[in-house]
Design a protein around this motif. Structure first.
Motif, PDB file in Angstrom:
ATOM      1  N   ALA A  21     -15.965   2.484  18.466  1.00  6.00           N
ATOM      2  CA  ALA A  21     -14.631   2.053  18.887  1.00  6.00           C
ATOM      3  C   ALA A  21     -13.557   2.739  18.058  1.00  6.00           C
ATOM      4  O   ALA A  21     -12.448   2.973  18.539  1.00  6.00           O
ATOM      5  CB  ALA A  21     -14.502   0.542  18.750  1.00  6.00           C
ATOM      6  N   LEU A  22     -13.886   3.055  16.797  1.00  6.40           N
ATOM      7  CA  LEU A  22     -13.005   3.813  15.911  1.00  6.40           C
ATOM      8  C   LEU A  22     -13.833   4.883  15.221  1.00  6.40           C
ATOM      9  O   LEU A  22     -14.954   4.616  14.775  1.00  6.40           O
ATOM     10  CB  LEU A  22     -12.354   2.906  14.862  1.00  6.40           C
ATOM     11  N   ASP A  23     -13.272   6.077  15.118  1.00  2.06           N
ATOM     12  CA  ASP A  23     -14.028   7.210  14.585  1.00  2.06           C
ATOM     13  C   ASP A  23     -13.212   7.947  13.523  1.00  2.06           C
ATOM     14  O   ASP A  23     -12.316   8.715  13.834  1.00  2.06           O
ATOM     15  CB  ASP A  23     -14.393   8.166  15.735  1.00  2.06           C
ATOM     16  N   ASP A  24     -13.488   7.650  12.239  1.00  2.00           N
ATOM     17  CA  ASP A  24     -12.887   8.342  11.101  1.00  2.00           C
ATOM     18  C   ASP A  24     -11.353   8.303  11.152  1.00  2.00           C
ATOM     19  O   ASP A  24     -10.675   9.329  11.081  1.00  2.00           O
ATOM     20  CB  ASP A  24     -13.374   9.799  11.051  1.00  2.00           C
ATOM     21  N   VAL A  25     -10.813   7.099  11.243  1.00  2.00           N
ATOM     22  CA  VAL A  25      -9.369   6.890  11.333  1.00  2.00           C
ATOM     23  C   VAL A  25      -8.755   6.806   9.937  1.00  2.00           C
ATOM     24  O   VAL A  25      -9.218   6.027   9.097  1.00  2.00           O
ATOM     25  CB  VAL A  25      -9.063   5.597  12.124  1.00  2.00           C
ATOM     26  N   SER A  26      -7.723   7.603   9.683  1.00  2.00           N
ATOM     27  CA  SER A  26      -7.027   7.600   8.395  1.00  2.00           C
ATOM     28  C   SER A  26      -5.520   7.710   8.612  1.00  2.00           C
ATOM     29  O   SER A  26      -5.060   8.546   9.391  1.00  2.00           O
ATOM     30  CB  SER A  26      -7.483   8.777   7.517  1.00  2.00           C
ATOM     31  N   PHE A  27      -4.752   6.863   7.918  1.00  2.00           N
ATOM     32  CA  PHE A  27      -3.291   6.944   7.933  1.00  2.00           C
ATOM     33  C   PHE A  27      -2.739   6.024   6.850  1.00  2.00           C
ATOM     34  O   PHE A  27      -3.470   5.211   6.278  1.00  2.00           O
ATOM     35  CB  PHE A  27      -2.709   6.556   9.301  1.00  2.00           C
ATOM     36  N   LYS A  28      -1.462   6.149   6.570  1.00  2.00           N
ATOM     37  CA  LYS A  28      -0.795   5.247   5.628  1.00  2.00           C
ATOM     38  C   LYS A  28       0.602   4.922   6.129  1.00  2.00           C
ATOM     39  O   LYS A  28       1.210   5.710   6.872  1.00  2.00           O
ATOM     40  CB  LYS A  28      -0.729   5.857   4.222  1.00  2.00           C
ATOM     41  N   ILE A  29       1.088   3.749   5.747  1.00  2.00           N
ATOM     42  CA  ILE A  29       2.424   3.299   6.129  1.00  2.00           C
ATOM     43  C   ILE A  29       3.152   2.867   4.868  1.00  2.00           C
ATOM     44  O   ILE A  29       2.627   2.072   4.077  1.00  2.00           O
ATOM     45  CB  ILE A  29       2.359   2.121   7.129  1.00  2.00           C
ATOM     46  N   GLN A  30       4.365   3.378   4.686  1.00  2.00           N
ATOM     47  CA  GLN A  30       5.157   3.037   3.508  1.00  2.00           C
ATOM     48  C   GLN A  30       6.116   1.898   3.814  1.00  2.00           C
ATOM     49  O   GLN A  30       6.446   1.628   4.976  1.00  2.00           O
ATOM     50  CB  GLN A  30       5.932   4.274   3.042  1.00  2.00           C
ATOM     51  N   GLN A  31       6.572   1.226   2.759  1.00  4.21           N
ATOM     52  CA  GLN A  31       7.551   0.149   2.918  1.00  4.21           C
ATOM     53  C   GLN A  31       8.795   0.687   3.630  1.00  4.21           C
ATOM     54  O   GLN A  31       9.244   1.796   3.355  1.00  4.21           O
ATOM     55  CB  GLN A  31       7.960  -0.411   1.558  1.00  4.21           C
ATOM     56  N   GLY A  32       9.324  -0.100   4.552  1.00  2.00           N
ATOM     57  CA  GLY A  32      10.520   0.285   5.280  1.00  2.00           C
ATOM     58  C   GLY A  32      10.262   1.136   6.499  1.00  2.00           C
ATOM     59  O   GLY A  32      11.204   1.455   7.234  1.00  2.00           O
ATOM     60  N   GLU A  33       9.003   1.499   6.745  1.00  2.00           N
ATOM     61  CA  GLU A  33       8.668   2.311   7.917  1.00  2.00           C
ATOM     62  C   GLU A  33       8.232   1.440   9.085  1.00  2.00           C
ATOM     63  O   GLU A  33       7.450   0.504   8.906  1.00  2.00           O
ATOM     64  CB  GLU A  33       7.520   3.280   7.604  1.00  2.00           C
TER      65      GLU A  33
END
Length: 246
Positions: A21-33
């Motif tokens: 269902a998910l395959d090697d998912v990578s990301f980041k979210i910063q404060q205020g975004e």
């Protein structure tokens, strides 16, 4: 100076009965975004949310909320999180106030603190006059406002919204989209908003395009359009999920 990271997802994979269902998912979210998780039905958006909220257990990869590992520091991590699910989870037979007071008690708030925070959020969402109405008496848009107020009572660092405007009329959708974007700016709150509706995207948003469990593109609106050589986000989304790059 970069804002602190509110959500870090690294090399996340998940399968149901052998099907990914998910395959090697990578990301980041910063404060205020405000980050829009854009994907068609079945892309893996709800699975990702279930892993972030610990409804499912992370088996492969890592999730951190404000630096706290979701598996090893679950309580501290989830204390930073506010969630609005696609399906309503309010008690239909209780009033707005009763629903919010119950949630505040789960976060260990005193009655005085809860009263103050409930008043603040209901005022922000223009719901004070409806505080003694039963949830079942409210329309869909007002129920969503109550759920957003509930998610914000403990002042989370990250707000997750799983397609919260599905089934709402246009004015209600517009009000909620505008309110959440304003929260990100005014309170420096990180927002991850799962949607398949292009008109909920603001020019300053960051995008994550998810398709068949994989991230097809991520970045600013301009960056995603440039990547796909598209004139609009609608065209870029089509190319990434339906066209040759799908």
């Amino acid at each position: 100076m970069k804002a602190p990271i509110a959500l870090l997802v690294k090399n996340l994979s998940f399968s149901y009965s052998g099907k990914k269902a998910l395959d090697d998912v990578s990301f980041k979210i910063q404060q205020g975004e405000c980050t829009i998780l854009l994907g068609p039905n079945g892309a893996g958006k709800s699975t990702l949310f279930s892993l972030i909220t610990r409804l499912y257990d992370t088996r492969s990869g890592r999730i951190e909320l404000c630096g706290f590992d979701i598996k090893r520091q679950t309580r501290k991590a989830l204390a930073k999180l506010g969630v609005v699910f696609q399906q309503t989870t309010l008690d239909m037979d209780l009033t707005v106030m009763q629903n919010l007071r119950y949630h505040a008690s789960l976060h260990g708030m005193s009655r005085k603190q809860a009263t103050q925070r409930i008043q603040e959020e209901l005022e922000r969402l223009d719901m004070v006059d409806r505080r003694f109405e039963q949830i079942r008496e409210l329309n869909g848009g007002h129920r969503r406002r109550v759920e957003i107020a509930r998610a914000l009572l403990h002042k989370p660092s990250l707000l997750l919204l799983d397609e919260p405007t599905v089934g709402l009329d246009v004015p209600s959708r517009h009000d909620i989209v505008e309110h959440v974007h304003r929260l990100a700016v005014e309170q420096q709150m990180a927002v991850l908003w799962a949607s398949h509706l292009i008109d909920e995207i603001y020019p300053q948003d960051r995008l994550i395009v998810l398709h068949k469990g994989r991230i097809k593109a991520q970045g600013t609106v301009d960056e995603v359009q440039a990547l796909t050589h598209a004139a609009t986000i609608k065209e870029a989304f089509y190319k990434l999920t339906q066209g040759e790059q799908a």
